[in-house]
Design a protein around this motif. Structure first.
Motif, short mmCIF file in Angstrom:
data_model
loop_
_atom_site.label_atom_id
_atom_site.label_comp_id
_atom_site.label_asym_id
_atom_site.label_seq_id
_atom_site.Cartn_x
_atom_site.Cartn_y
_atom_site.Cartn_z
N ARG A 1 0.84 -1.21 0.00
CA ARG A 1 0.00 0.00 0.00
C ARG A 1 0.87 1.25 0.00
NH1 ARG A 1 -4.20 -2.04 -1.53
NH2 ARG A 1 -3.66 -0.42 -3.03
N ARG B 1 2.14 1.57 -3.64
CA ARG B 1 1.12 1.88 -4.64
C ARG B 1 0.39 3.18 -4.34
NH1 ARG B 1 -0.29 -2.02 -8.36
NH2 ARG B 1 -2.31 -1.02 -8.55
N LYS C 1 2.21 -5.75 -7.89
CA LYS C 1 0.78 -6.00 -8.10
C LYS C 1 0.14 -6.65 -6.88
CE LYS C 1 1.40 -4.54 -12.23
NZ LYS C 1 1.24 -3.09 -12.38
N GLY D 1 -2.28 -9.42 -6.00
CA GLY D 1 -2.96 -10.58 -6.56
C GLY D 1 -3.79 -11.35 -5.55
N CYS D 2 -3.32 -11.40 -4.31
CA CYS D 2 -4.05 -12.21 -3.33
C CYS D 2 -4.16 -11.53 -1.97
CB CYS D 2 -3.40 -13.58 -3.16
SG CYS D 2 -1.79 -13.53 -2.32
N THR E 1 2.83 -11.90 -6.70
CA THR E 1 2.80 -10.78 -7.66
C THR E 1 3.30 -9.48 -7.04
OG1 THR E 1 0.52 -10.21 -7.10
CG2 THR E 1 0.84 -11.71 -8.96
N PHE F 1 0.85 -9.86 -15.55
CA PHE F 1 0.52 -9.48 -14.18
C PHE F 1 1.51 -10.05 -13.16
CE2 PHE F 1 -2.16 -9.14 -10.35
CZ PHE F 1 -2.67 -7.86 -10.52
N CYS F 2 2.00 -11.26 -13.42
CA CYS F 2 2.97 -11.86 -12.48
C CYS F 2 4.39 -11.40 -12.78
CB CYS F 2 2.89 -13.39 -12.52
SG CYS F 2 3.66 -14.14 -13.97
N THR F 3 4.59 -10.77 -13.94
CA THR F 3 5.94 -10.49 -14.43
C THR F 3 6.78 -9.64 -13.47
OG1 THR F 3 5.05 -10.64 -16.67
CG2 THR F 3 7.24 -9.70 -16.44
N PRO F 4 6.25 -8.54 -12.92
CA PRO F 4 7.10 -7.76 -12.00
C PRO F 4 7.59 -8.59 -10.81
CG PRO F 4 5.20 -6.47 -12.68
CD PRO F 4 4.96 -7.87 -13.18
N ILE G 1 3.22 -17.27 -8.59
CA ILE G 1 2.26 -18.00 -9.41
C ILE G 1 2.10 -17.32 -10.76
CG2 ILE G 1 -0.19 -18.61 -9.64
CD1 ILE G 1 -0.18 -19.13 -6.62
N CYS G 2 2.16 -18.12 -11.81
CA CYS G 2 1.84 -17.64 -13.16
C CYS G 2 0.74 -18.56 -13.68
CB CYS G 2 3.05 -17.74 -14.08
SG CYS G 2 2.64 -17.46 -15.83
N ARG G 3 -0.33 -17.98 -14.22
CA ARG G 3 -1.44 -18.79 -14.71
C ARG G 3 -1.44 -18.90 -16.24
NH1 ARG G 3 -4.33 -22.35 -12.85
NH2 ARG G 3 -6.36 -21.54 -13.46
#
Lengths: 163, 457
Positions: free
Chosen positions: A27, A30, A39, A41-42, A49, A103-106, A135-137
């Motif tokens: 937080r 961002r 990012k 993600g969860c 992420t 989205f997972c890249t960074p 995690i990468c989906r």
């Protein structure tokens, strides 16, 4: 609610912010610094992420308290490219099609950078272990593993200190 | 990458410019620099946050809603209930004339699945929204629930969705989407062997790393910009326009960048309510599923139960195939009437079978509404079909790949859907696959062509 003053380094630049007690590093990054590369993600420390480096170690910024980062050296993907030049990891991810939705890249990039800091010539097993919290989906991981191995080769060929 | 030119050389030009070439993704640079703008990647001052009060019950009548304590909670800007939604009962596929409208944006008389949204809290902070959501009092009368597709179709089963009047979607062909060719009973009577099997799949969550959500910013002139992770930007814009009863030009959707979707972001669940919250407060609003909501609330791939009954001859020919497929739509339609239709279109698989009977049912249960996921209506059916093909091959003592060569459809064959097969190329693909997999098959199969008419027995 009491605000807590923080003084820290973000990608080489000094920053000072006030945060709420209990606010996370994610937080802080961002909402306060405008660095949106990490990012969400969860928000429970399971997807990776939000991975950033704190004093050179990979940390899940969604479960890291901002107040614990006073005086810390924080690195995100925003600081990865130096002097306008992409980091070898960034090149390798592009070359190996290791980013699909992105989205997972960074988080992947920061986890890989953390690996290189302690292990500049990782084996495949080392890479898999280092990325096991991310995690990468989309990709099925293989292109990411190949990208990291390839970047390690490029960097060791260009000599120590290239990271 | 290699392009084999020995097949269909007469049908293809060789001046392929892009196919066979490696091309960089147009978004790769943004991805590796971390600057690709996902919907939440905008610094927006004064952003409000949504938290939804959801049903703890699978099936219940709502007797009363008391949100007065939530409304008084510090930081709460607005509490939204069904009566605030201009066109509350909708269905996403009404845009392509699939109806009736069967799903409330916010539940009001009944809840039909555990997790159904009822009351929307809009607050200054996520924390205030969470806290206020706990203060909403809802009185329920629990109703019997049904979770099994076949139980739901039995007489006397609890009625899940009154807008349909029965626990299945009524197609123009009746209680199921049907495909009929020849006479399966005659085919079964002639068959050397009959094999009937039951296949059951679970619902599957798409689990994108970026959760479902959107951020809405009010512009000047009563126009609203919606930054969204949807996979269906214009579809969602149009549905939002219907639900909110405002002309489409008042809604500006910015999307096209999804942090993973896999079909899980084609419903219209966050955008209309977030835009409404922005309209009612005059403030920017974010509505972002947390990970629990992504896994439990967002639509999964539908669970399917499939019964396959095949009549097969000793020489390998399948002479009859009967399919009964029950697709679990959950409590509402969303994209599942369409997915069920796709299942009917996909059965009986890429095989030429003279007698076929297919019944695909889109069934309502008190489970989470299902919707799209990669190849929905097709993938699970394919799994069942191909497992069945292996079992049939074993039953008659034939190599499973040769068994598929015998039955593979060829150009000119009449498909179960009463359309002649064109451009099949299945035999050629299997020949390549057999070589690549080092799976020796009879030379008779390697000499087959999908252009050569099938020899009638």
């Amino acid at each position: 609610m009491a605000k807590i003053p923080l003084h820290f380094i973000l990608n080489g630049e000094e920053r000072a912010e006030f945060v709420d007690s209990g606010a996370t590093l994610l937080r802080l990054l961002r909402d306060k610094t405008g660095d949106l590369t990490a990012k969400s993600g969860c928000l429970q420390g399971t997807c990776g992420t939000c991975t950033v480096l704190v004093d050179g170690a990979p940390r899940l910024s969604c479960i890291t308290l901002a107040e614990d980062c006073d005086g810390a050296d924080v690195e995100t993907v925003a600081g990865l490219a130096a002097h306008g030049q992409l980091h070898p990891l960034q090149h390798a991810v592009m070359e190996h099609f290791a980013a699909q939705c992105g989205f997972c890249t960074p988080g992947m990039l920061m986890a890989a950078k953390a690996l290189f800091l302690t292990n500049p010539r990782p084996s495949r097993e080392d890479v898999v272990e280092a990325l096991s919290g991310n995690i990468c989906r989309c990709t099925g991981y293989e292109p990411i593993i190949q990208a990291v191995l390839s970047a390690a080769q490029v960097m060791s060929a260009s000599g120590p200190g290239a990271a | 990458m290699e392009i084999r030119k020995k097949y269909f050389a007469d049908e293809r030009n060789d001046d392929l410019k892009e196919i066979g070439q490696s091309r960089q993704r147009s978004d790769a640079l943004g991805h590796v620099k971390g600057i690709t703008p996902f919907y939440a990647d905008r610094a927006i001052p004064g952003l409000l946050h949504i938290r939804m009060v959801r049903s703890p019950h699978h099936h219940a009548r709502i007797l009363g809603i008391d949100a007065s304590r939530a409304e008084r909670h510090p930081g709460v800007r607005r509490v939204i209930t069904a009566r605030d939604v201009p066109h509350n009962v909708y269905t996403v596929l009404s845009l392509i004339n699939i109806g009736p409208e069967d799903e409330p944006v916010l539940a009001f008389d009944k809840v039909r699945w555990q997790g159904e949204p009822i009351v929307c809290i809009v607050a200054d902070s996520e924390r205030a929204a969470y806290e206020a959501a706990q203060l909403v009092q809802i009185a329920y009368e629990e109703l019997p629930a049904v979770f099994d597709v076949e139980e739901a179709l039995k007489p006397g089963a609890p009625l899940v969705n009154e807008y349909h009047g029965q626990n299945y979607y009524r197609y123009d062909s009746g209680e199921s989407r049907k495909v009929i060719l020849g006479d399966v009973e005659k085919g079964f009577a002639e068959a050397d062997f009959i094999l009937e099997q039951r296949y059951q799949a679970s619902p599957i969550e798409q689990a994108p790393t970026e959760t479902t959500g959107c951020v809405v910013v009010p512009d000047q002139n009563n126009r609203f910009t919606c930054y969204t992770g949807t996979q269906a930007v214009f579809f969602t814009l149009d549905n939002s326009s219907v639900i909110l009863q405002v002309p489409g030009q008042q809604l500006h959707f910015v999307g096209g960048t999804a942090g993973g979707g896999f079909g899980g972001k084609v419903d219209c669940t966050t955008e209309p309510i977030a835009i409404l919250a922005s309209m009612l407060t005059g403030r920017p609003v974010s509505y972002i599923y947390n990970r629990y909501e992504e896994m439990q609330i967002s639509s999964p791939r539908a669970a399917e139960r499939i019964y396959l009954k095949d009549g097969v001859m000793k020489d390998g020919r399948i002479v009859a195939r009967q399919v009964r497929c029950y697709v679990d739509s959950g409590a509402y339609s969303r994209h599942t009437p369409y997915g069920t239709q796709k299942a009917a279109a996909h059965f009986p698989g890429p095989y030429t079978i003279p007698n076929v009977r297919i019944d695909c049912y889109c069934v309502y249960t008190n489970r989470t509404p299902s919707s799209a996921m990669r190849g929905f209506g097709v993938t699970i059916g394919d799994f069942a079909l191909e497992v069945q093909m292996d079992k049939l091959a074993r039953l008659i003592g034939m190599d499973p790949l040769e068994f598929r060569f015998v039955n593979a459809y060829r150009d000119g064959d009449m498909k179960a859907h009463h359309q002649p097969t064109e451009g099949a190329a299945l035999i050629e693909c299997m020949q390549e696959a057999a070589e690549w997999a080092d799976w020796p098959v009879d030379p008779r199969c390697m000499a087959m062509s999908s252009r050569e008419p099938r020899r009638q027995p």
